[in-house]
Design an enzyme around this catalytic site. Sequence first.
Site, PDB file in Angstrom:
ATOM      1  N   CYS A 187      -2.586  -3.904   7.147  1.00 19.64           N
ATOM      2  CA  CYS A 187      -2.251  -4.131   8.551  1.00 19.64           C
ATOM      3  C   CYS A 187      -2.704  -2.970   9.427  1.00 19.64           C
ATOM      4  O   CYS A 187      -2.806  -1.827   8.973  1.00 19.64           O
ATOM      5  CB  CYS A 187      -0.752  -4.373   8.719  1.00 19.64           C
ATOM      6  SG  CYS A 187       0.287  -3.004   8.145  1.00 19.64           S
ATOM      7  N   GLU A 224       0.821  -1.206   0.000  1.00 16.19           N
ATOM      8  CA  GLU A 224       0.000   0.000   0.000  1.00 16.19           C
ATOM      9  C   GLU A 224       0.859   1.260   0.000  1.00 16.19           C
ATOM     10  O   GLU A 224       0.543   2.243  -0.685  1.00 16.19           O
ATOM     11  CB  GLU A 224      -0.934   0.016   1.217  1.00 16.19           C
ATOM     12  CG  GLU A 224      -1.899  -1.155   1.269  1.00 16.19           C
ATOM     13  CD  GLU A 224      -1.358  -2.343   2.055  1.00 16.19           C
ATOM     14  OE1 GLU A 224      -2.153  -3.019   2.727  1.00 16.19           O
ATOM     15  OE2 GLU A 224      -0.128  -2.599   1.998  1.00 16.19           O
ATOM     16  N   ARG A 252      22.457 -23.879  -6.463  1.00 14.45           N
ATOM     17  CA  ARG A 252      23.586 -23.673  -7.367  1.00 14.45           C
ATOM     18  C   ARG A 252      23.169 -23.586  -8.835  1.00 14.45           C
ATOM     19  O   ARG A 252      23.894 -23.018  -9.646  1.00 14.45           O
ATOM     20  CB  ARG A 252      24.593 -24.822  -7.208  1.00 14.45           C
ATOM     21  CG  ARG A 252      25.122 -24.982  -5.793  1.00 14.45           C
ATOM     22  CD  ARG A 252      26.140 -26.088  -5.665  1.00 14.45           C
ATOM     23  NE  ARG A 252      25.633 -27.392  -6.070  1.00 14.45           N
ATOM     24  CZ  ARG A 252      24.843 -28.152  -5.313  1.00 14.45           C
ATOM     25  NH1 ARG A 252      24.459 -27.726  -4.112  1.00 14.45           N
ATOM     26  NH2 ARG A 252      24.437 -29.333  -5.744  1.00 14.45           N
ATOM     27  N   SER A 294       7.391 -41.020   6.887  1.00 16.27           N
ATOM     28  CA  SER A 294       6.857 -40.657   8.204  1.00 16.27           C
ATOM     29  C   SER A 294       5.952 -39.438   8.103  1.00 16.27           C
ATOM     30  O   SER A 294       4.874 -39.391   8.706  1.00 16.27           O
ATOM     31  CB  SER A 294       8.004 -40.374   9.181  1.00 16.27           C
ATOM     32  OG  SER A 294       8.759 -41.539   9.430  1.00 16.27           O
TER      33      SER A 294
END
Length: 368
Positions: free
Chosen positions: A91, A66, A228, A313
């Site tokens: 905000c 903004e 890289r 997992s």
Amino acid sequence: MIIAFLILQKLRKMTVEEKYMYRCLQLAQNGKEFTSPNPAVGAVIVHKSKIIGEGYHRRYGDAHAEVNAVNSVQDKSLLKDSTIYVSLEPCSHYGKTPPCAQLVIDSEIPKVVVACTDPFPAVSGRGIKMMRDAGIDVTTGVLEKEARTLNKEFFTAQTKNRPYIYLKWAQTQDGFIDKERNAGEKPRPTPVSNDFSRMLTHKKRAEVDAIMIGTNTAVNDNPSLTTRYWYGKNPVRIVLDRQGRIPSAYRLFDGEVKTIIFTEKDLYEKESENVIYIRTVFNESLFENIFSILKSREIGSILVEGGRALLQSLINKRLWDEAYIETSTVCFGKGVKAPEIAGYVLDKRNWDTSGHVHLSISDNYKII
């Protein structure tokens, strides 16, 4: 040409408000790799159907979208008769920068169009209320799903108290991610990916905050885990080393990139400026605890590159959001089996000698 045609067709079906918001999303993506842990935000200021100002959040700690949009307007007197479009709620609190909601009020902009509210507790809904209380006409929900998709990492960190988790692995045509290793064999990665696929992986590394591997991958491959083959930052290296088995001479400890090792051993005497040890209990809550710690360290996204035990997992605990799976034409015959996963297919295509599948754990997000 086909992609340009499809975008044009999509724009033709949009409302006027959606077209300006779509431009906000385009602008926001320019800062996507540099704003974390903040969200990527774009803003457009319109006066009598003409864009008079644009801006986006360029880098964490710098001015918000903004502010940049307002500053780009040459004739500030036009702001009193303009509409500002923002891809995320302005905000309302003082953080690295002053509150953007107050800037909108002070600029006397009479109308604001917002894609979605901010999930951050210090902001959520307050910026909108602040502007409405000042008499500003505020519209919300314009291209909300697209805006949430753009900042899916930020939304996940705020709502689930963990980083956004990407899984990535390359497997052979016969379903292996690594060959059988012999005792005393020199540590090095097993070639599976082609050069183009390797470049795509490094592109993704540049886009995330951190990259994670387990002990076996570290010991067997001695990887650098750096970017890289693509321009961009190196992600923070996250390593699980329960028993402290990784040799200290390995690249992970070269100090060139910030590295965090989670272990059950007391290895604090090995710490250096860029190598940090965090003592952790390896129990059923291991990943939840690790991800909570990493989120508190402002790591909003993680690319998990292996090995199989770590990947499986996370899959079994449903602690993942997206997965990139490459299947090459290479065959091993035997070795370490690739993880098993199921999800919603976001993209599927062949690049050079490899097939690539992009999965999501849910159908909440679509690719912009």
